[in-house]
Design an enzyme around this catalytic site. Structure first.
Site, PDB file in Angstrom:
ATOM      1  N   VAL A 194       2.887 -17.300 -12.592  1.00 28.88           N
ATOM      2  CA  VAL A 194       3.001 -16.859 -11.192  1.00 28.88           C
ATOM      3  C   VAL A 194       2.555 -15.402 -11.066  1.00 28.88           C
ATOM      4  O   VAL A 194       2.336 -14.713 -12.060  1.00 28.88           O
ATOM      5  CB  VAL A 194       4.456 -17.019 -10.678  1.00 28.88           C
ATOM      6  CG1 VAL A 194       4.873 -18.481 -10.723  1.00 28.88           C
ATOM      7  CG2 VAL A 194       5.420 -16.157 -11.484  1.00 28.88           C
ATOM      8  N   CYS A 195       2.438 -14.947  -9.829  1.00 25.77           N
ATOM      9  CA  CYS A 195       2.073 -13.551  -9.560  1.00 25.77           C
ATOM     10  C   CYS A 195       3.278 -12.660  -9.866  1.00 25.77           C
ATOM     11  O   CYS A 195       4.407 -13.096  -9.631  1.00 25.77           O
ATOM     12  CB  CYS A 195       1.675 -13.375  -8.100  1.00 25.77           C
ATOM     13  SG  CYS A 195       0.216 -14.342  -7.671  1.00 25.77           S
ATOM     14  N   PRO A 196       3.129 -11.427 -10.345  1.00 26.91           N
ATOM     15  CA  PRO A 196       1.834 -10.759 -10.542  1.00 26.91           C
ATOM     16  C   PRO A 196       1.238 -10.981 -11.940  1.00 26.91           C
ATOM     17  O   PRO A 196       0.248 -10.352 -12.281  1.00 26.91           O
ATOM     18  CB  PRO A 196       2.200  -9.283 -10.355  1.00 26.91           C
ATOM     19  CG  PRO A 196       3.572  -9.165 -10.945  1.00 26.91           C
ATOM     20  CD  PRO A 196       4.252 -10.498 -10.660  1.00 26.91           C
ATOM     21  N   TYR A 197       1.878 -11.883 -12.731  1.00 27.12           N
ATOM     22  CA  TYR A 197       1.424 -12.023 -14.126  1.00 27.12           C
ATOM     23  C   TYR A 197       0.022 -12.628 -14.209  1.00 27.12           C
ATOM     24  O   TYR A 197      -0.734 -12.346 -15.139  1.00 27.12           O
ATOM     25  CB  TYR A 197       2.451 -12.821 -14.937  1.00 27.12           C
ATOM     26  CG  TYR A 197       3.835 -12.269 -14.722  1.00 27.12           C
ATOM     27  CD1 TYR A 197       4.150 -10.982 -15.139  1.00 27.12           C
ATOM     28  CD2 TYR A 197       4.816 -12.976 -14.013  1.00 27.12           C
ATOM     29  CE1 TYR A 197       5.386 -10.408 -14.871  1.00 27.12           C
ATOM     30  CE2 TYR A 197       6.051 -12.421 -13.742  1.00 27.12           C
ATOM     31  CZ  TYR A 197       6.332 -11.141 -14.177  1.00 27.12           C
ATOM     32  OH  TYR A 197       7.549 -10.572 -13.907  1.00 27.12           O
TER      33      TYR A 197
END
Lengths: 109, 280
Positions: A43-46
Site C-alpha cells: 500500500v501507499c506510501p510504500y
C-alpha cells in the site's frame, strides 16, 4: 474498479525528440524494461518508496516497470514519482486487478 | 546498503520528502553526530536524531540524573534518577531506535580529551550550559574543522546558530571573543528555564543537524536566531566572520585549547564539587 488517471502525469511533450519518442513507444509496446518491481499487496506510501529506491539504483535512461494492485497507488505512485523528477512513460491495467506503471530514470536536480 | 522492510516502514514518512528519499536516508544512517550535554538541549536533539535514523550519536555528560533535571531533560525518567545521564540517555535512544549506535562519554570534557572525542564525528551539537565548555567545544570544532550547531537557553529565551569557520563562516568567538566574567551571566539553576524553551531550541538544533547532513535548505551559518517564548517572537541577525577573532581571525592569538574555569553561585542545596560543574 474505477480509476481516473491523471493525464498530467503521463508524458506531456509529444513533440519531443522523435528518435527518443519512438524508442519509448517501442519499449512501451514491447513492455521492454530494465527492471521490474512487483508491489502487489503493498500500500501507499510504500509503493512509492520502493519504486523510488529501485530507481535510485538504476542507471539514467533505464526503464522500471512497477506492478501495483492497490487502487490509490495507480494514481499516487506516478504522481509522486513525477514530482521527484522521474518520467512517467505509461500507466495501464494488465488484468482485472493489476496495473503496470512504466517509469524512466532521468537526470534531475 | 539495502533497506529492510522494517527500515522502509520506520522512515517512510521522511523518505517520501523531496530532498530525502533513499539517498538521504542513507546519508543519515552513515552520519555521526556528537552531542555535548545530555540535558535540556541535548535530550530533544538526541531523541529526534535517533528517531530520524542518524547512525551514530555520541553523548557526553559527566553528571547523573537528578530530580530537578526531569522538568526538561526528556531523555531521562524518574526511574533513572541516580544513573549517569549518558547511560540513561543511551537506554532511551536505543529503546526508541535500536539501529542507532550510541557512544557515551561519562567524563568531563577538557582540553585533554575533547579533540579525541570530536575527531570521530561529522557534526557537533553544543547543548552545554556553561561558558568554559561552550568555548572549549567551539575551539575544538574550529581546530577539527567540524560544523558546530550551537544552542543556548535561559529563562524564556533561546538562541541558535551554526558555525562553519572552515567553510568561511564565523565561529562562536567571532561573536563573543572571550567568556564573560564568572557570575555575570546567570546559570539555569540561578535564573530558571522553561522546559519547553529547551525543547524548542534543542529541536531547532536537531533540525539544523538534519539539514546539514542531508545538504538541504538554508544553513544557519552566518545567521543568529534569538527566540523569546513569552512573546513567541523570533529575531534573526546576520553575523559575519570577525577579522579580529582571536581564534579564526587574521592574526589568531589562540593556538591551542583553553580550559577556562567558572565559579558560579548556586541556590541548589547540593554543593558544587568543582568550579566547572555543569548543571544541565
Amino acid at each position: 474498479m474505477d480509476i481516473v488517471l491523471d493525464k498530467d502525469v503521463l508524458k506531456e511533450n509529444k513533440d519531443g525528440l522523435q528518435a527518443d519518442e519512438e524508442e519509448i513507444e517501442r519499449k512501451i509496446r514491447a513492455q521492454e524494461v530494465d527492471k521490474e518491481l512487483n508491489l502487489k499487496g503493498k500500500v501507499c506510501p510504500y509503493t512509492f518508496i520502493e519504486s523510488m529506491l529501485a530507481l535510485e539504483e538504476m542507471k539514467i535512461g533505464e526503464v522500471l516497470r512497477v506492478i501495483v494492485d492497490f487502487p490509490p497507488a495507480v494514481c499516487d505512485v506516478p504522481k509522486s514519482l513525477k514530482n521527484e523528477g522521474y518520467e512517467i512513460l505509461d500507466v495501464r491495467p494488465v488484468n482485472k486487478t493489476d496495473w503496470a506503471i512504466l517509469v524512466k530514470n532521468t537526470e534531475f536536480k | 546498503m539495502k533497506f529492510s522492510e522494517e527500515q522502509i516502514h520506520r522512515y517512510s514518512r521522511q523518505m517520501i520528502l523531496p530532498g530525502v528519499g533513499g539517498k538521504g536516508q542513507r546519508k543519515l544512517s552513515e552520519a555521526k553526530v556528537f552531542i555535548m550535554g545530555a540535558g535540556g538541549l541535548g535530550s530533544p536533539a538526541a531523541i529526534y536524531l535517533a528517531a530520524a535514523g542518524v547512525g551514530t550519536i555520541g553523548l557526553a555528560d559527566s553528571d547523573h540524573v537528578e530530580i530537578h533535571n526531569l522538568q526538561r531533560q526528556i531523555l531521562h525518567r524518574t526511574c533513572d534518577i541516580g544513573l549517569s545521564k549518558v547511560e540513561s540517555g543511551k537506554k532511551t535512544l536505543e529503546s526508541l531506535n535500536p539501529e542507532v549506535k550510541v557512544q557515551i562519554y561519562c567524563e568531563r570534557v577538557t582540553s585533554a580529551n575533547i579533540q579525541r572525542i570530536v575527531e570521530g564525528y561529522d557534526l557537533v551539537l553544543d547543548g552545554s550550559d556553561n561558558f568554559p565548555t561552550r568555548f572549549l567545544v567551539n575551539d575544538a570544532c574550529y581546530f577539527g574543522r567540524k560544523t558546530l550547531i550551537s544552542g543556548a537557553i535561559l529563562r524564556y529565551d533561546g538562541q541558535l546558530s551554526t558555525f562553519k569557520p572552515h567553510a568561511g563562516g564565523p565561529c562562536y568567538r567571532c561573536l563573543c571573543p572571550e567568556p564573560p566574567p564568572p557570575g555575570l551571566v546567570p546559570s539555569c539553576q540561578e535564573a530558571g528555564v522553561l522546559g519547553a524553551v529547551a525543547g524548542i531550541i534543542g529541536l531547532f538544533q536537531a533540525n539544523e543537524a538534519l539539514k546539514e547532513i542531508l545538504g538541504i535548505g538554508q544553513s544557519m551559518a552566518g545567521r543568529f536566531l534569538l527566540f523569546n517564548a513569552l512573546n513567541l517572537s523570533f529575531t534573526e541577525m546576520k553575523i559575519q566572520k570577525n577579522p579580529e577573532c582571536p581564534l579564526c581571525g587574521e592574526n589568531p592569538t589562540i593556538k591551542e585549547l583553553i580550559d577556562y574555569t567558572q565559579s558560579c553561585s548556586t541556590r541548589d542545596t547540593t554543593p558544587l564539587q568543582t568550579s566547572t560543574k555543569t548543571c544541565d
